[in-house]
Motif scaffolding. Structure first.
Motif, PDB file in Angstrom:
ATOM      1  N   LYS A  23       0.836  -1.202   0.000  1.00  0.00           N
ATOM      2  CA  LYS A  23       0.000   0.000   0.000  1.00  0.00           C
ATOM      3  C   LYS A  23       0.867   1.247   0.000  1.00  0.00           C
ATOM      4  O   LYS A  23       1.777   1.384   0.817  1.00  0.00           O
ATOM      5  CB  LYS A  23      -0.916  -0.008   1.231  1.00  0.00           C
ATOM      6  CG  LYS A  23      -1.900   1.138   1.291  1.00  0.00           C
ATOM      7  CD  LYS A  23      -2.806   0.994   2.506  1.00  0.00           C
ATOM      8  CE  LYS A  23      -3.816   2.120   2.578  1.00  0.00           C
ATOM      9  NZ  LYS A  23      -4.726   1.961   3.750  1.00  0.00           N
ATOM     10  N   GLU A  80     -17.199  -2.648  -7.462  1.00  0.00           N
ATOM     11  CA  GLU A  80     -17.465  -1.272  -7.053  1.00  0.00           C
ATOM     12  C   GLU A  80     -17.128  -0.342  -8.218  1.00  0.00           C
ATOM     13  O   GLU A  80     -16.035  -0.433  -8.785  1.00  0.00           O
ATOM     14  CB  GLU A  80     -16.649  -0.892  -5.816  1.00  0.00           C
ATOM     15  CG  GLU A  80     -17.018  -1.700  -4.581  1.00  0.00           C
ATOM     16  CD  GLU A  80     -16.280  -1.257  -3.335  1.00  0.00           C
ATOM     17  OE1 GLU A  80     -15.602  -0.199  -3.383  1.00  0.00           O
ATOM     18  OE2 GLU A  80     -16.368  -1.978  -2.318  1.00  0.00           O
ATOM     19  N   PHE A  98     -13.315  -6.926  -6.489  1.00  0.00           N
ATOM     20  CA  PHE A  98     -12.798  -7.517  -5.253  1.00  0.00           C
ATOM     21  C   PHE A  98     -13.160  -8.999  -5.151  1.00  0.00           C
ATOM     22  O   PHE A  98     -13.244  -9.544  -4.049  1.00  0.00           O
ATOM     23  CB  PHE A  98     -13.364  -6.770  -4.042  1.00  0.00           C
ATOM     24  CG  PHE A  98     -12.872  -5.357  -3.901  1.00  0.00           C
ATOM     25  CD1 PHE A  98     -11.681  -5.079  -3.248  1.00  0.00           C
ATOM     26  CD2 PHE A  98     -13.603  -4.302  -4.426  1.00  0.00           C
ATOM     27  CE1 PHE A  98     -11.228  -3.773  -3.122  1.00  0.00           C
ATOM     28  CE2 PHE A  98     -13.162  -2.992  -4.298  1.00  0.00           C
ATOM     29  CZ  PHE A  98     -11.972  -2.728  -3.644  1.00  0.00           C
ATOM     30  N   CYS A 104      -7.467  -6.753  -5.280  1.00  0.00           N
ATOM     31  CA  CYS A 104      -8.363  -5.858  -6.003  1.00  0.00           C
ATOM     32  C   CYS A 104      -7.810  -5.686  -7.408  1.00  0.00           C
ATOM     33  O   CYS A 104      -6.634  -5.352  -7.584  1.00  0.00           O
ATOM     34  CB  CYS A 104      -8.467  -4.493  -5.320  1.00  0.00           C
ATOM     35  SG  CYS A 104      -9.430  -3.294  -6.270  1.00  0.00           S
ATOM     36  N   LYS A 130      -6.852   4.612  -3.100  1.00  0.00           N
ATOM     37  CA  LYS A 130      -7.405   4.744  -1.747  1.00  0.00           C
ATOM     38  C   LYS A 130      -8.596   3.814  -1.566  1.00  0.00           C
ATOM     39  O   LYS A 130      -8.814   3.270  -0.480  1.00  0.00           O
ATOM     40  CB  LYS A 130      -7.840   6.187  -1.497  1.00  0.00           C
ATOM     41  CG  LYS A 130      -6.702   7.164  -1.286  1.00  0.00           C
ATOM     42  CD  LYS A 130      -7.237   8.579  -1.090  1.00  0.00           C
ATOM     43  CE  LYS A 130      -6.127   9.581  -0.888  1.00  0.00           C
ATOM     44  NZ  LYS A 130      -6.642  10.971  -0.757  1.00  0.00           N
ATOM     45  N   ARG A 131      -9.359   3.621  -2.627  1.00  0.00           N
ATOM     46  CA  ARG A 131     -10.547   2.758  -2.556  1.00  0.00           C
ATOM     47  C   ARG A 131     -10.191   1.293  -2.778  1.00  0.00           C
ATOM     48  O   ARG A 131     -10.880   0.405  -2.279  1.00  0.00           O
ATOM     49  CB  ARG A 131     -11.577   3.242  -3.580  1.00  0.00           C
ATOM     50  CG  ARG A 131     -12.195   4.579  -3.186  1.00  0.00           C
ATOM     51  CD  ARG A 131     -12.725   5.359  -4.377  1.00  0.00           C
ATOM     52  NE  ARG A 131     -13.372   6.601  -3.965  1.00  0.00           N
ATOM     53  CZ  ARG A 131     -12.717   7.711  -3.646  1.00  0.00           C
ATOM     54  NH1 ARG A 131     -11.402   7.734  -3.672  1.00  0.00           N
ATOM     55  NH2 ARG A 131     -13.371   8.797  -3.272  1.00  0.00           N
ATOM     56  N   TRP A 133      -7.259  -0.201  -1.843  1.00  0.00           N
ATOM     57  CA  TRP A 133      -6.498  -0.766  -0.736  1.00  0.00           C
ATOM     58  C   TRP A 133      -7.356  -0.821   0.528  1.00  0.00           C
ATOM     59  O   TRP A 133      -7.123  -0.082   1.494  1.00  0.00           O
ATOM     60  CB  TRP A 133      -5.223   0.039  -0.490  1.00  0.00           C
ATOM     61  CG  TRP A 133      -4.119  -0.317  -1.431  1.00  0.00           C
ATOM     62  CD1 TRP A 133      -3.729   0.376  -2.539  1.00  0.00           C
ATOM     63  CD2 TRP A 133      -3.272  -1.463  -1.358  1.00  0.00           C
ATOM     64  NE1 TRP A 133      -2.684  -0.270  -3.162  1.00  0.00           N
ATOM     65  CE2 TRP A 133      -2.383  -1.396  -2.464  1.00  0.00           C
ATOM     66  CE3 TRP A 133      -3.182  -2.545  -0.467  1.00  0.00           C
ATOM     67  CZ2 TRP A 133      -1.416  -2.384  -2.692  1.00  0.00           C
ATOM     68  CZ3 TRP A 133      -2.228  -3.520  -0.704  1.00  0.00           C
ATOM     69  CH2 TRP A 133      -1.348  -3.429  -1.803  1.00  0.00           C
ATOM     70  N   LYS A 134      -8.327  -1.711   0.531  1.00  0.00           N
ATOM     71  CA  LYS A 134      -9.094  -1.956   1.752  1.00  0.00           C
ATOM     72  C   LYS A 134      -8.217  -2.703   2.746  1.00  0.00           C
ATOM     73  O   LYS A 134      -7.147  -3.217   2.398  1.00  0.00           O
ATOM     74  CB  LYS A 134     -10.355  -2.755   1.421  1.00  0.00           C
ATOM     75  CG  LYS A 134     -11.321  -1.999   0.528  1.00  0.00           C
ATOM     76  CD  LYS A 134     -12.614  -2.763   0.341  1.00  0.00           C
ATOM     77  CE  LYS A 134     -13.615  -1.945  -0.471  1.00  0.00           C
ATOM     78  NZ  LYS A 134     -14.925  -2.628  -0.591  1.00  0.00           N
ATOM     79  N   ASP A 135      -8.699  -2.801   3.980  1.00  0.00           N
ATOM     80  CA  ASP A 135      -7.865  -3.361   5.050  1.00  0.00           C
ATOM     81  C   ASP A 135      -7.352  -4.760   4.757  1.00  0.00           C
ATOM     82  O   ASP A 135      -6.235  -5.112   5.148  1.00  0.00           O
ATOM     83  CB  ASP A 135      -8.645  -3.368   6.369  1.00  0.00           C
ATOM     84  CG  ASP A 135      -8.833  -1.961   6.927  1.00  0.00           C
ATOM     85  OD1 ASP A 135      -8.113  -1.049   6.481  1.00  0.00           O
ATOM     86  OD2 ASP A 135      -9.708  -1.787   7.797  1.00  0.00           O
ATOM     87  N   ASP A 136      -8.148  -5.588   4.081  1.00  0.00           N
ATOM     88  CA  ASP A 136      -7.736  -6.971   3.852  1.00  0.00           C
ATOM     89  C   ASP A 136      -7.002  -7.168   2.525  1.00  0.00           C
ATOM     90  O   ASP A 136      -6.571  -8.270   2.211  1.00  0.00           O
ATOM     91  CB  ASP A 136      -8.952  -7.903   3.905  1.00  0.00           C
ATOM     92  CG  ASP A 136      -9.976  -7.574   2.815  1.00  0.00           C
ATOM     93  OD1 ASP A 136     -10.013  -6.413   2.359  1.00  0.00           O
ATOM     94  OD2 ASP A 136     -10.734  -8.482   2.424  1.00  0.00           O
TER      95      ASP A 136
END
Length: 199
Positions: A23, A80, A98, A104, A130-131, A133-136
């Motif tokens: 990230k 998304e 996803f 992603c 930014k969208r 790179w979600k937490d998982d």
């Protein structure tokens, strides 16, 4: 060296895949761009923006789908989609997939032709990442091909992506199948065994 003849009415495309496995640190952007969530897009509106963004680059994948297939694809919970807007005008879109665990795919990323080359790309990519790179998420990836802008590969590398795979694909020319107009993708010549003078 291996050479393969491409049949008339077809295109051979070299696709290059890029990945980012860490990230990035995001810097503040002063851009006026906004990525607005586009939940369950209307099919006609989606196709219209898809064509505006992708026609010059011979994007046709979504145009092969009938209404039910397209609805299933773009309304899926793991997809998304974001409209890219400037002063509330739709100038592009981003589609994130996803469906793979901890990954992603930036499935589509593009601006309408009149906005290309104006310096929007870095801000758009920052907001996209930014969208993505979600937490998982541990890996973000995308691809580009020889139908795309010659600037695309360098742009993705400057954005922090690393090329990891290349493949060759062959498919019917979407201009000759009627999925795109004959003047789409003018940088890619049409080679046909048919008389095109009346088309």
């Amino acid at each position: 060296m291996t050479k393969i003849d491409v049949p008339d009415d077809n295109l051979a495309v070299i696709t290059t895949y890029f990945e980012m496995c860490r990230k990035p640190v995001f810097e503040n952007s002063s851009s006026s761009l906004i990525l607005r969530t586009w939940d369950e897009p209307d099919l006609l509106e989606y196709r219209t923006l898809f064509r505006r963004v992708g026609e010059d680059w011979l994007w046709f994948g979504r145009l092969l789908l009938n209404d039910d297939e397209l609805r299933s694809a773009i309304h899926a919970p793991e997809i998304e989609i974001f409209k890219v807007q400037d002063d509330e005008h739709d100038i592009g879109f981003v589609e994130l997939d996803f469906s793979q665990p901890e990954q992603c795919e930036i499935y589509y990323f593009g601006l309408v032709p009149e906005m290309n080359g104006r310096g929007y790309g870095p801000a758009m990519m920052t907001e996209t990442l930014k969208r993505a790179w979600k937490d998982d998420v541990k890996r973000v990836w995308l691809h580009t091909c020889t139908n795309d802008s010659q600037r695309a590969s360098n742009f993705y590398q400057r954005s922090g992506f690393i090329a990891y795979k290349r493949e060759v694909d062959m498919h019917a020319d979407p201009r000759l199948t009627g999925h795109l107009p004959m003047d789409a993708g003018p940088h890619v010549p049409i080679i046909s065994g048919k008389d095109l003078s009346n088309i």
